[in-house]
Write a protein that holds these residues in place. Structure first.
Motif, PDB file in Angstrom:
ATOM      1  N   ASN A  49       7.378 -15.166  -3.566  1.00  0.00           N
ATOM      2  CA  ASN A  49       7.580 -16.156  -2.606  1.00  0.00           C
ATOM      3  C   ASN A  49       6.539 -16.073  -1.444  1.00  0.00           C
ATOM      4  O   ASN A  49       6.957 -15.913  -0.445  1.00  0.00           O
ATOM      5  N   ASP A  50       5.240 -16.125  -1.673  1.00  0.00           N
ATOM      6  CA  ASP A  50       4.250 -16.128  -0.922  1.00  0.00           C
ATOM      7  C   ASP A  50       3.891 -14.810  -0.199  1.00  0.00           C
ATOM      8  O   ASP A  50       3.138 -14.928   0.886  1.00  0.00           O
ATOM      9  N   VAL A  51       4.467 -13.949  -0.348  1.00  0.00           N
ATOM     10  CA  VAL A  51       4.303 -12.529   0.269  1.00  0.00           C
ATOM     11  C   VAL A  51       3.453 -11.695  -0.672  1.00  0.00           C
ATOM     12  O   VAL A  51       3.681 -11.326  -1.801  1.00  0.00           O
ATOM     13  N   PRO A  52       1.962 -11.482  -0.199  1.00  0.00           N
ATOM     14  CA  PRO A  52       1.158 -10.885  -1.146  1.00  0.00           C
ATOM     15  C   PRO A  52       1.347  -9.381  -1.082  1.00  0.00           C
ATOM     16  O   PRO A  52       1.678  -8.689  -0.271  1.00  0.00           O
ATOM     17  N   PHE A  53       1.090  -8.960  -2.356  1.00  0.00           N
ATOM     18  CA  PHE A  53       0.858  -7.318  -2.662  1.00  0.00           C
ATOM     19  C   PHE A  53      -0.270  -7.266  -3.763  1.00  0.00           C
ATOM     20  O   PHE A  53      -0.344  -8.270  -4.459  1.00  0.00           O
ATOM     21  N   SER A  54      -0.539  -6.261  -3.846  1.00  0.00           N
ATOM     22  CA  SER A  54      -1.387  -5.849  -5.197  1.00  0.00           C
ATOM     23  C   SER A  54      -1.488  -4.310  -5.496  1.00  0.00           C
ATOM     24  O   SER A  54      -0.953  -3.420  -4.786  1.00  0.00           O
ATOM     25  N   PHE A  55      -1.994  -4.370  -6.638  1.00  0.00           N
ATOM     26  CA  PHE A  55      -1.888  -2.915  -7.226  1.00  0.00           C
ATOM     27  C   PHE A  55      -3.466  -2.850  -7.793  1.00  0.00           C
ATOM     28  O   PHE A  55      -4.085  -3.639  -8.544  1.00  0.00           O
ATOM     29  N   ARG A  56      -4.216  -1.560  -7.307  1.00  0.00           N
ATOM     30  CA  ARG A  56      -5.527  -1.456  -7.833  1.00  0.00           C
ATOM     31  C   ARG A  56      -5.781  -0.261  -8.322  1.00  0.00           C
ATOM     32  O   ARG A  56      -5.156   0.807  -7.946  1.00  0.00           O
ATOM     33  N   ARG A  57      -6.592   0.075  -9.188  1.00  0.00           N
ATOM     34  CA  ARG A  57      -7.210   1.343  -9.679  1.00  0.00           C
ATOM     35  C   ARG A  57      -8.921   1.052  -9.643  1.00  0.00           C
ATOM     36  O   ARG A  57      -9.455   0.324  -9.894  1.00  0.00           O
ATOM     37  N   VAL A  58      -9.320   2.439  -9.004  1.00  0.00           N
ATOM     38  CA  VAL A  58     -10.759   2.465  -8.927  1.00  0.00           C
ATOM     39  C   VAL A  58     -11.072   3.864  -9.502  1.00  0.00           C
ATOM     40  O   VAL A  58     -10.441   5.019  -8.854  1.00  0.00           O
ATOM     41  N   GLY A  59     -11.519   4.096 -10.813  1.00  0.00           N
ATOM     42  CA  GLY A  59     -11.672   5.312 -11.100  1.00  0.00           C
ATOM     43  C   GLY A  59     -10.190   5.933 -11.556  1.00  0.00           C
ATOM     44  O   GLY A  59      -9.463   5.392 -12.171  1.00  0.00           O
ATOM     45  N   SER A  60      -9.896   7.293 -10.894  1.00  0.00           N
ATOM     46  CA  SER A  60      -8.816   7.953 -11.144  1.00  0.00           C
ATOM     47  C   SER A  60      -7.949   7.695  -9.873  1.00  0.00           C
ATOM     48  O   SER A  60      -6.742   8.347  -9.860  1.00  0.00           O
ATOM     49  N   LYS A  61      -8.042   6.779  -9.112  1.00  0.00           N
ATOM     50  CA  LYS A  61      -7.354   6.592  -7.699  1.00  0.00           C
ATOM     51  C   LYS A  61      -6.561   5.274  -7.805  1.00  0.00           C
ATOM     52  O   LYS A  61      -7.003   4.145  -8.353  1.00  0.00           O
ATOM     53  N   HIS A  62      -5.164   5.192  -7.681  1.00  0.00           N
ATOM     54  CA  HIS A  62      -4.324   4.055  -7.721  1.00  0.00           C
ATOM     55  C   HIS A  62      -3.711   3.773  -6.643  1.00  0.00           C
ATOM     56  O   HIS A  62      -3.444   4.543  -5.854  1.00  0.00           O
ATOM     57  N   SER A  63      -3.579   2.650  -6.060  1.00  0.00           N
ATOM     58  CA  SER A  63      -3.064   2.371  -4.818  1.00  0.00           C
ATOM     59  C   SER A  63      -2.169   1.030  -4.889  1.00  0.00           C
ATOM     60  O   SER A  63      -2.246   0.156  -5.570  1.00  0.00           O
ATOM     61  N   LEU A  64      -1.173   0.774  -4.119  1.00  0.00           N
ATOM     62  CA  LEU A  64      -0.416  -0.189  -3.646  1.00  0.00           C
ATOM     63  C   LEU A  64      -0.799  -0.861  -2.330  1.00  0.00           C
ATOM     64  O   LEU A  64      -0.972  -0.152  -1.418  1.00  0.00           O
ATOM     65  N   ILE A  65      -1.074  -2.136  -2.401  1.00  0.00           N
ATOM     66  CA  ILE A  65      -1.529  -2.683  -0.753  1.00  0.00           C
ATOM     67  C   ILE A  65      -0.139  -3.833  -0.611  1.00  0.00           C
ATOM     68  O   ILE A  65       0.291  -4.768  -1.644  1.00  0.00           O
ATOM     69  N   PHE A  66       0.592  -3.399   0.578  1.00  0.00           N
ATOM     70  CA  PHE A  66       1.758  -4.306   0.889  1.00  0.00           C
ATOM     71  C   PHE A  66       1.780  -4.219   2.232  1.00  0.00           C
ATOM     72  O   PHE A  66       1.677  -3.179   2.771  1.00  0.00           O
ATOM     73  N   GLY A  67       2.220  -5.413   2.893  1.00  0.00           N
ATOM     74  CA  GLY A  67       2.363  -5.507   4.344  1.00  0.00           C
ATOM     75  C   GLY A  67       1.094  -5.324   5.029  1.00  0.00           C
ATOM     76  O   GLY A  67       1.237  -4.528   6.249  1.00  0.00           O
ATOM     77  N   GLY A  68      -0.211  -5.381   4.592  1.00  0.00           N
ATOM     78  CA  GLY A  68      -1.293  -5.303   5.335  1.00  0.00           C
ATOM     79  C   GLY A  68      -1.681  -3.611   5.453  1.00  0.00           C
ATOM     80  O   GLY A  68      -2.583  -3.279   5.930  1.00  0.00           O
ATOM     81  N   LYS A  69      -1.023  -2.796   4.518  1.00  0.00           N
ATOM     82  CA  LYS A  69      -1.262  -1.639   4.347  1.00  0.00           C
ATOM     83  C   LYS A  69      -1.419  -0.965   2.978  1.00  0.00           C
ATOM     84  O   LYS A  69      -0.884  -1.477   1.917  1.00  0.00           O
ATOM     85  N   ALA A  70      -2.243  -0.095   2.775  1.00  0.00           N
ATOM     86  CA  ALA A  70      -2.642   0.509   1.592  1.00  0.00           C
ATOM     87  C   ALA A  70      -2.004   2.013   1.404  1.00  0.00           C
ATOM     88  O   ALA A  70      -2.167   2.788   2.336  1.00  0.00           O
ATOM     89  N   GLU A  71      -1.696   2.345   0.108  1.00  0.00           N
ATOM     90  CA  GLU A  71      -1.245   3.641  -0.072  1.00  0.00           C
ATOM     91  C   GLU A  71      -1.602   4.163  -1.586  1.00  0.00           C
ATOM     92  O   GLU A  71      -1.089   3.338  -2.497  1.00  0.00           O
TER      93      GLU A  71
END
Length: 97
Positions: A49-71
């Motif tokens: 519903n037009d709210v962005p989020f993403s899942f990323r992997r770089v090497g062995s690190k994994h993250s969620l980006i949501f609400g303008g913040k990464a974790e």
């Protein structure tokens, strides 16, 4: 019995994302996205519903980006969402006759 991703992830970004996911209505939520794999990294850029989020992997690190913040997230959480994204891409391919 395997833990659910939101039982594994205790951070603020993941908990906010869980609340967002809990609002989805299977018949009304419009999900869009794209994925890319380059070298030792993957990214799944999604929208619900037009709210962005993403899942990323770089090497062995994994993250969620949501609400303008990464974790950073557990590999198991990343793999769970990666499988969902790949399944979404497969199911959303247009059928031409």
């Amino acid at each position: 019995m395997a833990e659910k991703w939101f039982e594994v992830e205790k951070g603020d970004v993941c908990q906010a994302f869980k609340k967002f996911v809990d609002t989805w209505d299977e018949e009304r939520t419009l999900i869009q996205g794209e994925g890319e794999s380059v070298g030792d990294s993957e990214v799944f850029k999604m929208k619900a519903n037009d709210v962005p989020f993403s899942f990323r992997r770089v090497g062995s690190k994994h993250s969620l980006i949501f609400g303008g913040k990464a974790e950073l997230i557990a590999e198991s959480t990343y793999e769970f969402f990666k499988a969902l994204c790949l399944n979404f891409f497969e199911e959303s391919k247009p059928n031409f006759s």
